[in-house]
Design a protein around this motif. Structure first.
Motif, PDB file in Angstrom:
ATOM      1  N   ILE A   1      -8.750   0.465   0.636  1.00 17.83           N
ATOM      2  CA  ILE A   1      -7.926  -0.366   1.513  1.00 17.83           C
ATOM      3  C   ILE A   1      -8.239  -1.941   1.422  1.00 17.83           C
ATOM      4  CG2 ILE A   1      -7.158  -1.063   3.973  1.00 17.83           C
ATOM      5  CD1 ILE A   1      -7.772   2.145   4.479  1.00 17.83           C
ATOM      6  N   GLN A   2      -9.499  -2.272   1.498  1.00 21.28           N
ATOM      7  CA  GLN A   2      -9.978  -3.585   1.285  1.00 21.28           C
ATOM      8  C   GLN A   2      -9.398  -4.238  -0.278  1.00 21.28           C
ATOM      9  OE1 GLN A   2     -14.165  -4.225   1.667  1.00 21.28           O
ATOM     10  NE2 GLN A   2     -13.980  -6.629   1.636  1.00 21.28           N
ATOM     11  N   ALA A   3      -9.849  -3.523  -1.286  1.00 25.47           N
ATOM     12  CA  ALA A   3      -9.435  -3.924  -2.271  1.00 25.47           C
ATOM     13  C   ALA A   3      -7.928  -4.287  -2.502  1.00 25.47           C
ATOM     14  CB  ALA A   3      -9.850  -2.922  -3.362  1.00 25.47           C
ATOM     15  N   LEU A   4      -6.915  -3.467  -1.909  1.00 25.83           N
ATOM     16  CA  LEU A   4      -5.644  -3.545  -1.962  1.00 25.83           C
ATOM     17  C   LEU A   4      -4.927  -4.525  -1.062  1.00 25.83           C
ATOM     18  CD1 LEU A   4      -4.477   0.141  -2.612  1.00 25.83           C
ATOM     19  CD2 LEU A   4      -4.682  -1.739  -4.311  1.00 25.83           C
ATOM     20  N   SER A   5      -5.636  -4.977  -0.051  1.00 28.25           N
ATOM     21  CA  SER A   5      -5.517  -5.957   0.897  1.00 28.25           C
ATOM     22  C   SER A   5      -4.814  -7.485   0.335  1.00 28.25           C
ATOM     23  CB  SER A   5      -6.414  -6.668   1.691  1.00 28.25           C
ATOM     24  OG  SER A   5      -6.654  -5.390   2.661  1.00 28.25           O
ATOM     25  N   PRO A   6      -5.376  -7.966  -0.818  1.00 25.71           N
ATOM     26  CA  PRO A   6      -4.761  -9.115  -1.293  1.00 25.71           C
ATOM     27  C   PRO A   6      -3.373  -8.888  -1.984  1.00 25.71           C
ATOM     28  CG  PRO A   6      -7.033  -8.945  -2.057  1.00 25.71           C
ATOM     29  CD  PRO A   6      -6.741  -7.666  -1.322  1.00 25.71           C
ATOM     30  N   LEU A   7      -3.275  -7.471  -2.458  1.00 25.40           N
ATOM     31  CA  LEU A   7      -1.825  -7.048  -3.286  1.00 25.40           C
ATOM     32  C   LEU A   7      -0.945  -6.948  -1.984  1.00 25.40           C
ATOM     33  CD1 LEU A   7      -0.777  -6.629  -5.803  1.00 25.40           C
ATOM     34  CD2 LEU A   7      -1.619  -4.266  -5.571  1.00 25.40           C
ATOM     35  N   CYS A   8      -1.173  -6.616  -0.903  1.00 22.16           N
ATOM     36  CA  CYS A   8      -0.504  -6.622   0.289  1.00 22.16           C
ATOM     37  C   CYS A   8       0.097  -7.979   0.571  1.00 22.16           C
ATOM     38  CB  CYS A   8      -0.994  -5.819   1.479  1.00 22.16           C
ATOM     39  SG  CYS A   8      -1.410  -4.145   1.337  1.00 22.16           S
ATOM     40  N   VAL A   9      -0.791  -8.724   0.569  1.00 17.45           N
ATOM     41  CA  VAL A   9      -0.276 -10.338   0.958  1.00 17.45           C
ATOM     42  C   VAL A   9       0.573 -10.840  -0.093  1.00 17.45           C
ATOM     43  CG1 VAL A   9      -1.446 -12.525   1.201  1.00 17.45           C
ATOM     44  CG2 VAL A   9      -2.290 -10.607   2.443  1.00 17.45           C
ATOM     45  N   LYS A  10       0.119 -10.490  -1.457  1.00 17.49           N
ATOM     46  CA  LYS A  10       0.891 -11.005  -2.642  1.00 17.49           C
ATOM     47  C   LYS A  10       2.437 -10.501  -2.462  1.00 17.49           C
ATOM     48  CE  LYS A  10       0.953 -11.606  -7.444  1.00 17.49           C
ATOM     49  NZ  LYS A  10       0.068 -11.067  -8.796  1.00 17.49           N
ATOM     50  N   ALA A  11       2.401  -9.095  -2.404  1.00 18.85           N
ATOM     51  CA  ALA A  11       3.809  -8.555  -2.452  1.00 18.85           C
ATOM     52  C   ALA A  11       4.685  -8.928  -0.967  1.00 18.85           C
ATOM     53  CB  ALA A  11       3.714  -7.035  -2.238  1.00 18.85           C
ATOM     54  N   ALA A  12       3.907  -9.210   0.143  1.00 20.43           N
ATOM     55  CA  ALA A  12       4.823  -9.652   1.337  1.00 20.43           C
ATOM     56  C   ALA A  12       5.253 -11.080   1.049  1.00 20.43           C
ATOM     57  CB  ALA A  12       3.705  -9.817   2.462  1.00 20.43           C
ATOM     58  N   LYS A  13       4.502 -11.782   0.349  1.00 17.88           N
ATOM     59  CA  LYS A  13       4.903 -13.232   0.088  1.00 17.88           C
ATOM     60  C   LYS A  13       6.204 -13.111  -0.816  1.00 17.88           C
ATOM     61  CE  LYS A  13       3.420 -17.610  -1.593  1.00 17.88           C
ATOM     62  NZ  LYS A  13       2.146 -18.670  -1.825  1.00 17.88           N
ATOM     63  N   ALA A  14       5.995 -12.399  -1.992  1.00 15.52           N
ATOM     64  CA  ALA A  14       7.192 -12.238  -2.821  1.00 15.52           C
ATOM     65  C   ALA A  14       8.386 -11.686  -2.021  1.00 15.52           C
ATOM     66  CB  ALA A  14       6.887 -11.154  -4.218  1.00 15.52           C
TER      67      ALA A  14
ATOM     68  N   LEU B   1       1.039  -7.164   6.971  1.00 18.15           N
ATOM     69  CA  LEU B   1       0.410  -6.136   8.041  1.00 18.15           C
ATOM     70  C   LEU B   1       1.332  -4.729   7.861  1.00 18.15           C
ATOM     71  CD1 LEU B   1      -0.223  -8.415  11.063  1.00 18.15           C
ATOM     72  CD2 LEU B   1      -1.764  -7.567   9.481  1.00 18.15           C
ATOM     73  N   TYR B   2       2.481  -4.905   7.725  1.00 18.05           N
ATOM     74  CA  TYR B   2       3.150  -3.707   7.167  1.00 18.05           C
ATOM     75  C   TYR B   2       2.770  -2.718   6.185  1.00 18.05           C
ATOM     76  CZ  TYR B   2       7.039  -0.333   6.312  1.00 18.05           C
ATOM     77  OH  TYR B   2       8.018   0.668   6.373  1.00 18.05           O
ATOM     78  N   LEU B   3       2.635  -3.465   5.065  1.00 19.13           N
ATOM     79  CA  LEU B   3       2.186  -3.117   3.786  1.00 19.13           C
ATOM     80  C   LEU B   3       0.675  -2.589   3.973  1.00 19.13           C
ATOM     81  CD1 LEU B   3       3.627  -5.202   1.219  1.00 19.13           C
ATOM     82  CD2 LEU B   3       4.339  -2.953   1.801  1.00 19.13           C
ATOM     83  N   GLN B   4      -0.052  -3.288   4.960  1.00 16.85           N
ATOM     84  CA  GLN B   4      -1.317  -2.899   4.939  1.00 16.85           C
ATOM     85  C   GLN B   4      -1.406  -1.641   5.813  1.00 16.85           C
ATOM     86  OE1 GLN B   4      -4.283  -4.914   4.017  1.00 16.85           O
ATOM     87  NE2 GLN B   4      -5.662  -3.089   4.590  1.00 16.85           N
ATOM     88  N   ALA B   5      -0.765  -1.204   6.685  1.00 17.07           N
ATOM     89  CA  ALA B   5      -0.369  -0.110   7.462  1.00 17.07           C
ATOM     90  C   ALA B   5       0.168   1.395   6.653  1.00 17.07           C
ATOM     91  CB  ALA B   5       0.224   0.055   8.494  1.00 17.07           C
ATOM     92  N   PHE B   6       0.939   0.776   5.433  1.00 20.37           N
ATOM     93  CA  PHE B   6       1.581   1.735   4.500  1.00 20.37           C
ATOM     94  C   PHE B   6       0.305   2.178   3.691  1.00 20.37           C
ATOM     95  CE2 PHE B   6       2.964   2.118   0.086  1.00 20.37           C
ATOM     96  CZ  PHE B   6       4.026   3.067   0.443  1.00 20.37           C
ATOM     97  N   VAL B   7      -0.502   1.128   3.043  1.00 24.91           N
ATOM     98  CA  VAL B   7      -1.687   1.782   2.305  1.00 24.91           C
ATOM     99  C   VAL B   7      -2.679   2.191   3.216  1.00 24.91           C
ATOM    100  CG1 VAL B   7      -3.627   0.820   1.078  1.00 24.91           C
ATOM    101  CG2 VAL B   7      -1.278  -0.165   0.573  1.00 24.91           C
ATOM    102  N   SER B   8      -3.040   2.155   4.374  1.00 22.23           N
ATOM    103  CA  SER B   8      -3.838   2.745   5.093  1.00 22.23           C
ATOM    104  C   SER B   8      -3.694   4.090   5.326  1.00 22.23           C
ATOM    105  CB  SER B   8      -4.233   1.892   6.420  1.00 22.23           C
ATOM    106  OG  SER B   8      -4.643   0.649   6.125  1.00 22.23           O
ATOM    107  N   ASN B   9      -2.384   4.370   5.926  1.00 18.34           N
ATOM    108  CA  ASN B   9      -1.871   5.743   5.966  1.00 18.34           C
ATOM    109  C   ASN B   9      -2.153   6.768   4.990  1.00 18.34           C
ATOM    110  OD1 ASN B   9      -1.228   5.481   8.763  1.00 18.34           O
ATOM    111  ND2 ASN B   9       0.937   4.744   8.310  1.00 18.34           N
ATOM    112  N   LEU B  10      -1.663   6.264   3.573  1.00 14.31           N
ATOM    113  CA  LEU B  10      -1.870   7.159   2.357  1.00 14.31           C
ATOM    114  C   LEU B  10      -3.391   7.101   2.169  1.00 14.31           C
ATOM    115  CD1 LEU B  10       1.165   5.522   0.354  1.00 14.31           C
ATOM    116  CD2 LEU B  10       1.074   7.782   1.472  1.00 14.31           C
TER     117      LEU B  10
END
Length: 187
Positions: free
Chosen positions: A141-154, A113-122
């Motif tokens: 934003i929608q297209a990058l959502s899975p990448l936010c999840v993947k980065a957070a998991k890593a 969610l932090y990364l989602q907010a990061f992307v959304s602000n930009l």
């Protein structure tokens, strides 16, 4: 972003999405996620101070450091005044990661969610500056959502030794933005 736009490195929806995907996986988004998770997982305040010191040292520019310190302090001040939390001043991802740990939010979810907010602000800044339409912005934003999840998991499995930035143009843009004129944003 403002320097990347001014220099033409980002100029439309496609180039913005590519830029942000790189930042999420290899740049300041990745670094923020690692710092967030390290602060979340820190066993005590001394460990949080070490994570904060690493985050401060890792900032690519004085302006980026100032922004993160100011946002983190404002975030901690607000939560301390409105809740029973006692967060120390820290760079923004460290302060938010520590707050998420205090409220027992799942680390991976909170970092995502932090990364989602990061992307959304930009993206929302670019909606006005490129300009993009709201629909294009939301699609990015929608297209990058899975990448936010993947980065957070890593990041939830990473340590501070896993911090890196391979987005050299983004870091150079952050450094050049400090002296850019005219400009709309402080950082």
């Amino acid at each position: 972003m403002e320097t990347a736009l001014a220099d033409g490195w980002v100029h439309d929806a496609a180039s913005l999405q590519i830029w942000l995907a790189d930042v999420l996986t290899d740049g300041s988004g990745w670094a923020d996620a690692v710092l967030f998770c390290a602060a979340y997982q820190a066993p005590d305040n001394e460990a949080v101070r070490e994570v904060d010191a690493t985050g401060r040292a890792f900032a690519a520019s004085a302006e980026r450091l100032r922004e993160s310190v100011n946002q983190g302090a404002a975030f901690a001040r607000t939560l301390n005044a409105t809740s029973d939390l006692e967060l120390p001043d820290a760079v923004f991802p460290v302060a938010v990661g520590r707050a998420a740990a205090h409220i027992h939010a799942p680390c991976e979810l909170a970092a995502s969610l932090y990364l989602q907010a990061f992307v959304s602000n930009l993206v929302l800044a670019c909606v006005r500056m490129i300009p993009l339409g709201q629909t294009e912005g939301q699609a990015i934003i929608q297209a990058l959502s899975p990448l936010c999840v993947k980065a957070a998991k890593a990041a939830s499995k990473a340590t501070l030794d896993d911090l890196y930035s391979n987005t050299f143009l983004s870091d150079i843009a952050a450094m050049r933005h400090e002296a850019q004129q005219p400009r709309l944003f402080q950082s």
